[in-house]
Design a protein around this motif. Structure first.
Motif, short mmCIF file in Angstrom:
data_model
loop_
_atom_site.label_atom_id
_atom_site.label_comp_id
_atom_site.label_asym_id
_atom_site.label_seq_id
_atom_site.Cartn_x
_atom_site.Cartn_y
_atom_site.Cartn_z
N HIS A 64 88.03 79.89 15.50
CA HIS A 64 88.95 79.95 16.63
C HIS A 64 89.18 78.75 17.26
O HIS A 64 90.37 78.35 17.76
N SER A 65 88.09 78.03 17.66
CA SER A 65 88.38 77.01 18.51
C SER A 65 88.93 75.91 18.12
O SER A 65 89.33 74.85 18.64
N LYS A 67 91.70 76.23 16.62
CA LYS A 67 93.10 76.53 16.86
C LYS A 67 93.70 75.74 18.12
O LYS A 67 93.12 75.46 18.93
N ALA A 68 95.04 75.43 17.75
CA ALA A 68 95.55 74.34 18.76
C ALA A 68 95.59 75.10 20.32
O ALA A 68 95.30 74.20 21.29
N ARG A 69 95.88 76.20 20.36
CA ARG A 69 96.06 76.92 21.84
C ARG A 69 94.58 76.73 22.34
O ARG A 69 94.29 76.86 23.71
N TYR A 70 93.49 76.61 21.78
CA TYR A 70 92.23 76.48 22.49
C TYR A 70 91.73 74.94 22.47
O TYR A 70 91.24 74.43 23.14
N ARG A 71 92.17 74.19 21.34
CA ARG A 71 91.88 73.09 21.13
C ARG A 71 92.34 72.07 22.22
O ARG A 71 91.66 71.30 23.07
N VAL A 72 93.69 72.22 22.38
CA VAL A 72 94.63 71.30 23.23
C VAL A 72 94.33 71.41 24.69
O VAL A 72 93.69 70.50 25.26
N PRO A 73 94.07 72.67 25.25
CA PRO A 73 93.40 72.72 26.59
C PRO A 73 92.23 72.21 26.95
O PRO A 73 91.82 71.59 27.89
N ARG A 74 91.29 72.46 25.88
CA ARG A 74 90.05 71.98 25.97
C ARG A 74 89.88 70.30 26.09
O ARG A 74 89.24 69.82 26.51
#
Ligand code: GLC
Ligand code: MG
Length: 677
Positions: A64-65, A67-74
């Motif tokens: 999951h991590s 995935k762009a929606r998690y990776r980018v904010p992170r």
């Protein structure tokens, strides 16, 4: 994919409905099985199995991590954090780089000189003592004084009032015990006061153990002093003279040689070319630093070393018969003062003091005493260099000449002698008296005591106040039979007794110096009934009240404490200067009349000053609060004014050649901070 070992959520059910993870985690499990399980997992289906949500298996987290929606904010958060940290570091470095140094304790308040014998006698033996100081600590607090220099209390035969030390590690019983000293120091520290000791490195008493071992030729001690062969019947190996008069050499029968003494014959000079002597003296400094003393006044430092060749010094008057050369003024002291190596010694001691200065708030202060008269460069050497520090300041003795000519221009000249010669960035200091010099209220006259105190407390740098100056104490008359000072026994006019009389605390018996017996080691000044602390505390217009007001003002006003000092005007009567700080609207104009007549000073050409001025404090109380025009500032002889004014136009940028500052700082009113500018 290598997942390795992991801790599993105990609530997690395996795909095939097996037991809890805790049951099923088995390190012996075949490698393929674990891997296939992980790879076969459908992410959406797996969600339903989460019990609870936290504790996802590592493989899922990784899935999951990424995935762009998690990776980018992170990643955004990560880089934001990096940026914030960098900004914080940069801000901290900038603030540190831009902050001017905080003033140290010896800069924020006057130094008060306690002449111990005369300050306060607690036990009634007629001599002031350590417990006596402890009884009067409130006096310092009342005057906003933080630093107290106490004259010597070492064990001593008292030939030179304790400046002849028999044991540098013991207290003379006249003054109390080591326990009294420790209690005094602890009490002072409790009250935020600092204690500065006298250190007398040039000589010891002739009763010191080292001298006795030296004169008997003990191999270790024989070179602790300066010895030379001489003729016992005419003991003058060269023409050197003592500060107290006559030859600086005395023949010692025990050793059959002459020893050098730049002061009394009972004060043999130590030989600082001997490394053992250097070590002994450094050890003594460390002894007192370990006890917690806050600083030293290094006495008579210019005499520390002498030329080893022992040649005659040149006579001031070459025609004078050599046999009649007997006073220090008869010779040029080319070989007995300010010799090469002297500053190395002071630097060694400074380094020792620095070791003890590292703890926050425990800075150890050094002030040196050297009368160099017109050779002001020699005095300035005691500040050290930008790379090697020495004294925090050498005493500035120029204002001792103030009574020679009470005029505004003369006082400006004396002030300028220091300001123009002081190395850049150093801290000035001022005094008008000490235990060796006549009292200023006598030599200049009572008329000028207030203006002089006002000068000291408003000039840039640290003022030193000799006990009693805060109330205007005067010299006493001492008859021959009352003379105590050895210098006075040589030459009555050189006696230092007149300025050493008991402190005038009150109108009671012995001026409150001691209330147990009627003995005082020197007579009390008869004017004690009116000139005393108690009476002046009651009187808002007294010398004491003015001192207290100005000392508090100096401490609370940045412009007075660390601002620019600029000459404004000087004439036969008036000396005028201002104190201002860039960025701060509140500034102070000083108008001091040192002349013999009243004056009206026209400062209308000083365009940075507002036209209307208001007196904050006058030495003449009736003028407090008075409104004045800058075109006509009236003062009586001996009157002086502190004028506080508000301005946004600073004087110093337009007149740099008339202004000095130790460390330039600007005030930022929006944030109420100072910064380097
Ligand atoms: C210092 C003292 C002075 C003393 C001299 C000799 O200069 O101030 O009082 O006489 O040393 O020890
Ligand atoms: Mg010496």
């Amino acid at each position: 994919m290598e997942l390795g070992e992991c801790t599993r959520n105990p609530g997690y059910q395996d795909v095939d409905g097996g037991g809890s993870a805790a049951d099923t985690v088995n390190h012996e499990e075949p490698e393929e099985r674990r891997d296939t399980t992980a790879l076969k997992l459908d992410a959406d289906a797996e969600y339903t199995q989460m019990k609870p949500y936290a504790g996802m298996p590592k493989e899922l987290v990784l899935l999951h991590s990424s995935k762009a929606r998690y990776r980018v904010p992170r990643e955004i958060m990560f880089w934001l954090m990096v940026a914030c940290t960098l900004v914080m570091v940069a801000l901290t470095v900038t603030v540190i780089a831009l902050s001017p140094q905080c003033l140290k304790w010896w800069q924020v308040s006057p130094v008060y000189q306690v002449y111990l014998r005369s300050f306060r006698d607690s036990d009634g033996d007629g001599v002031g003592d350590l417990k006596g100081i402890q009884e009067q600590l409130d006096h310092f607090q009342y005057l906003n004084i933080k630093s107290v220099w106490v004259s010597p209390f070492y064990h001593s035969p008292m030939r030179d009032s304790g400046y002849d030390v028999e044991d540098f590690r013991a207290i003379h019983p006249l003054f109390g015990t080591m326990q009294d000293f420790e209690e005094l120091l602890a009490q002072m520290h409790n009250k935020g006061l600092k204690l500065i000791m006298d250190f007398i490195p040039n000589h010891t008493s002739d009763r010191h153990r080292w001298f006795n071992l030296s004169r008997t030729g003990d191999p270790h001690y024989k070179d602790y002093y300066v010895w030379t062969d001489c003729n016992g019947s005419a003991p003058r190996p060269n023409n050197w003279v003592s500060v107290f008069g006559k030859s600086a050499w005395t023949y010692d029968e025990v050793r059959g040689q002459c020893y050098l003494h730049q002061f009394l014959k009972e004060q043999p000079d130590l030989n600082f070319r001997n490394p053992h002597v250097r070590k002994e003296m450094t050890d003594i400094i460390r002894f007192w630093l370990e006890k917690g003393v806050d600083g030293f006044r290094m006495g008579a430092v210019k005499h520390l070393m002498e030329a080893a060749h022992l040649r005659d010094e040149p006579q001031v008057d070459p025609n004078k018969a050599p046999e009649s050369v007997a006073s220090e003024w008869d010779l040029h002291h080319d070989y007995t003062t300010s010799q090469l190596g002297l500053h190395d010694l002071l630097r060694e001691w400074r380094a020792e003091m620095d070791v003890f200065s590292r703890e926050p708030g425990r800075y150890r202060f050094m002030v040196s005493e050297s009368y160099d008269y017109h050779e002001v460069d020699k005095t300035m050497m005691y500040y050290g260099t930008p790379l090697v520090k020495e004294s925090d300041f050498p005493f500035n003795f120029h204002l001792l000449d103030l009574p020679q000519n009470t005029s505004g221009s003369w006082v400006k000249h004396l002030v300028q002698l220091w300001m123009a010669n002081m190395p850049r960035g150093q801290w000035a200091n001022w005094l008008v008296g000490n235990h060796d010099k006549p009292r200023i209220a006598s030599s200049a006259g009572q008329t000028y005591i207030r203006v002089i105190n006002m000068l000291l407390l408003t000039l840039p740098g640290t003022p030193t106040t000799y006990y009693g100056e805060e109330i205007g104490m005067e010299n006493i008359n001492v008859t021959d039979s009352q003379t105590q000072d050895p210098a006075g026994k040589y030459n009555a006019s050189a006696s230092r007794d007149p300025q050493r009389s008991p402190m005038q605390w009150s109108g009671d018996m012995n001026a409150g110096f001691n209330n147990k017996t009627n003995i005082t080691w020197l007579p009390v000044h008869p004017n004690y009934t009116s000139i005393n602390v108690e009476a002046q505390r009651e009187d808002e217009g007294s010398v004491l009240a003015q001192y207290r007001f100005l000392s508090a003002l100096r401490q609370s006003e940045l412009a007075l404490q660390r601002g620019w000092f600029c000459y404004v005007h000087a004439d036969a009567s008036v000396f005028s200067y201002l104190r201002e700080l860039d960025g701060l609207n509140r500034a102070f104009l000083m108008v001091l009349n040192f002349g013999k007549e009243s004056a009206v000073t026209d400062l209308s050409s000083v365009r940075e000053l507002p036209d209307q001025l208001k007196v904050l404090k006058s030495t003449n109380q009736v003028n407090d609060g008075k409104a004045l025009q800058k075109s006509g500032i009236p003062t009586e002889a001996g009157e002086s004014l502190v004028i506080q004014y508000s301005t946004s136009t600073r004087f110093n940028p337009n007149h740099p050649e008339q202004c000095y500052v130790s460390e330039k700082a600007c005030y930022l009113s929006a944030m109420d901070i100072l910064y380097k500018c």
